[in-house]
Design an enzyme around this catalytic site. Structure first.
Site, PDB file in Angstrom:
ATOM      1  N   ASP A 172       3.091  -4.330   8.177  1.00 17.91           N
ATOM      2  CA  ASP A 172       1.902  -3.517   7.975  1.00 17.91           C
ATOM      3  C   ASP A 172       0.720  -4.444   8.233  1.00 17.91           C
ATOM      4  O   ASP A 172       0.393  -5.303   7.406  1.00 17.91           O
ATOM      5  CB  ASP A 172       1.912  -2.975   6.542  1.00 17.91           C
ATOM      6  N   HIS A 197       0.871  -1.176   0.000  1.00 21.21           N
ATOM      7  CA  HIS A 197       0.000   0.000   0.000  1.00 21.21           C
ATOM      8  C   HIS A 197       0.910   1.229   0.000  1.00 21.21           C
ATOM      9  O   HIS A 197       2.021   1.169   0.530  1.00 21.21           O
ATOM     10  CB  HIS A 197      -0.831  -0.052   1.289  1.00 21.21           C
ATOM     11  N   CYS A 229      -4.831   2.466  -3.529  1.00 26.91           N
ATOM     12  CA  CYS A 229      -3.582   3.006  -2.961  1.00 26.91           C
ATOM     13  C   CYS A 229      -2.424   2.048  -3.216  1.00 26.91           C
ATOM     14  O   CYS A 229      -1.571   1.848  -2.332  1.00 26.91           O
ATOM     15  CB  CYS A 229      -3.713   3.282  -1.469  1.00 26.91           C
ATOM     16  N   LYS A 274     -10.327  -0.220  10.684  1.00 25.61           N
ATOM     17  CA  LYS A 274     -10.511  -1.433   9.878  1.00 25.61           C
ATOM     18  C   LYS A 274     -10.857  -2.627  10.765  1.00 25.61           C
ATOM     19  O   LYS A 274     -10.945  -3.758  10.311  1.00 25.61           O
ATOM     20  CB  LYS A 274      -9.245  -1.734   9.076  1.00 25.61           C
ATOM     21  N   GLN A 311      -4.437  -4.878   7.205  1.00 24.76           N
ATOM     22  CA  GLN A 311      -5.440  -5.851   6.736  1.00 24.76           C
ATOM     23  C   GLN A 311      -5.396  -7.156   7.521  1.00 24.76           C
ATOM     24  O   GLN A 311      -6.328  -7.957   7.417  1.00 24.76           O
ATOM     25  CB  GLN A 311      -5.232  -6.151   5.238  1.00 24.76           C
TER      26      GLN A 311
HETATM   27  N1  PMP Z   1      -1.732  -0.649   4.600  1.00 29.14           N
HETATM   28  C1  PMP Z   1      -2.698  -1.390   4.052  1.00 29.14           C
HETATM   29  C2  PMP Z   1      -2.372  -2.780   3.583  1.00 29.14           C
HETATM   30  C3  PMP Z   1      -3.976  -0.875   3.940  1.00 29.14           C
HETATM   31  O1  PMP Z   1      -4.943  -1.613   3.387  1.00 29.14           O
HETATM   32  C4  PMP Z   1      -4.251   0.431   4.402  1.00 29.14           C
HETATM   33  C5  PMP Z   1      -5.619   1.043   4.303  1.00 29.14           C
HETATM   34  N2  PMP Z   1      -6.248   0.876   3.069  1.00 29.14           N
HETATM   35  C6  PMP Z   1      -3.192   1.153   4.973  1.00 29.14           C
HETATM   36  C7  PMP Z   1      -1.959   0.583   5.060  1.00 29.14           C
HETATM   37  C8  PMP Z   1      -3.391   2.547   5.482  1.00 29.14           C
HETATM   38  O2  PMP Z   1      -4.250   2.591   6.571  1.00 29.14           O
HETATM   39  P1  PMP Z   1      -4.761   3.979   7.141  1.00 29.14           P
HETATM   40  O3  PMP Z   1      -5.306   4.736   5.967  1.00 29.14           O
HETATM   41  O4  PMP Z   1      -5.829   3.586   8.107  1.00 29.14           O
HETATM   42  O5  PMP Z   1      -3.611   4.660   7.770  1.00 29.14           O
END
Ligand code: PMP
Length: 419
Positions: free
Chosen positions: A212, A135, A376, A238, A215
């Site tokens: 990270d 991401h 993203c 999430k 998910q």
């Molecule tokens: N890493 C991953 C794998 C994600 O799916 C996301 C959110 N889509 C993020 C990081 C970023 O999370 P946040 O926008 O809540 O900071």
């Protein structure tokens, strides 16, 4: 439908998503005359009443700033805030609540490490290993760091199945590697990466690993001690919690050795005009007034998830995803991206040349919320040579009936768009 789920280590479990759905008022929403089917859980999850009520209770009954005031409300708020930290620590089996830093989310947690740890321990010529399936949150902070200090980014490629290429990883691992930062579960392919194997190899060489967990933590039981990761970043929103609150877990020695991330109130011990000393961990990393209600509500979310049982959630979502994949495979017009043997409930696909925005608009008219876009993860789209995908992502309150309806509506879309 009540699903009988069984796994090898546990007797058969009754899992009834309808029981839990009652706790989520928003799931009763009618969208364009149809019952909402919420399949955008990888973006954010819905909140149970217990979490919403916790926020209301906080503002109605204990609103005050934390760690400062010697008055009833201040002490009540501080106790609730610190209790939430304890709950989060227990949830991921952290040895101590001192290792839980509250952040705005995964993004801020990774930026914190890339800045506060990275700028101190990474220098010119060093290498940072990421993967091609990250991401942007686990890519851009490292790009910024690499540009600042003259370090080099190396990437573990993914295969056509959306799986990390382990041989390639072994080749880029070297005595120049200073950190490995990887997603535990892909927000595009749903792939659950072989994190344990990667961490074992990194440990043999004394290389720290950041996970990270945006998910993974909401969907899989997480034990940071068993994983032996150095850092874990995740987001409250999430996993049933509110937006604007997230967590950085780190090993004590890293937190002790890292520089502060931001300066201001709360993170200091003593301040002179020209200099200052830092507060103890984790407060050294929590400059300014934190998201107090958010943290307490994240504690309520963790309570809720623990009551459902993370193992039950994983098993149920596996059944749901296997069922969805089987039904989707019957639609010849559909291309599904990612086919990892170990995966979570995230399915990205395209319907011929139909633009994902048009498809998601069509599905929205039928009450179905899916995501369309690059998620993203533009480098993934570039490698797949597509602009975007449609993504359906599940949580434990989703049902087999919803999947049947979703597949039916995709069939309607095929007739409508004739791809
Ligand atoms: N890493 C991953 C794998 C994600 O799916 C996301 C959110 N889509 C993020 C990081 C970023 O999370 P946040 O926008 O809540 O900071």
């Amino acid at each position: 439908m009540v699903l009988q789920i069984s796994d090898k280590t546990q007797a058969s479990v009754q899992f009834d998503p309808y029981l839990y759905r009652k706790d989520f008022p928003i799931l009763e929403t009618i969208v364009h005359g149809k019952p909402l089917v919420y399949f955008d859980n990888a973006a954010t999850t819905q909140k149970p009443e217990a979490v919403i009520q916790t926020i209301v209770d906080y503002y109605q009954g204990m609103n005050a700033n934390v760690h400062r005031a010697i008055h009833y409300l201040g002490e009540t708020a501080t106790m609730a805030f610190e209790e939430a930290r304890q709950k989060v620590a227990r949830f991921i089996n952290a040895p101590s609540a001192r290792q839980i830093v509250f952040t705005r989310g995964t993004t801020e947690a990774i930026n914190l490490v890339a800045t506060a740890w990275g700028e101190k321990f990474i220098s010119a010529g060093d290498e940072i290993i990421l993967s091609e399936m990250e991401h942007h949150s686990n890519l851009i902070p490292w790009q910024i760091l690499a540009q600042k200090v003259g370090a080099k980014l190396r990437f573990i490629p993914f295969t056509s199945e959306g799986v990390l290429d382990f041989e390639a990883f072994e080749k880029i691992l070297s005595n120049k590697t200073r950190i490995i930062s990887l997603t535990y579960m892909s927000n595009v392919f749903g792939t659950i990466n072989p994190i344990k194997r990667i961490i074992r190899m990194a440990k043999d060489r004394g290389i720290p690993v950041l996970l990270d967990g945006a998910q993974s933590v909401p969907h899989l039981p997480t034990d940071v001690q068993a994983l032996d990761c150095d850092f874990l970043a995740f987001s409250g929103h999430k996993m049933l919690g509110p937006t604007g609150i997230g967590v950085l877990y780190a090993k004590i020695n890293h937190l002790e050795n890292m520089n502060p991330y931001q300066g201001g109130g709360e993170m200091i011990q003593s301040v002179w005009l020209e200099r200052a000393t830092w507060n103890e961990i984790p407060y050294k990393f929590e400059a300014g007034t934190p998201n107090i209600a958010g943290a307490i509500a994240l504690g309520a979310a963790v309570d809720y998830l623990s009551a459902v049982g993370m193992k039950n959630i994983t098993l149920y979502e596996q059944e749901l995803t296997t069922y969805a994949l089987k039904k989707l495979a019957e639609l010849d017009e559909l291309v599904i991206y990612g086919n990892a043997p170990e995966r979570g409930g995230v399915i990205s696909f395209n319907l011929g040349e139909v633009h994902p925005h048009d498809l998601s608009h069509f599905l929205d008219q039928q009450g179905i919320a899916v995501r369309a876009g690059h998620h993203c993860a533009q480098p993934i789209m570039r490698k797949l040579d597509i602009a975007a995908t449609t993504r359906a992502s599940f949580y434990f309150y989703n049902t087999f009936e919803e999947i049947d309806y979703f597949v039916e509506q995709l069939k309607e879309a095929i007739t409508f768009f004739n791809p």
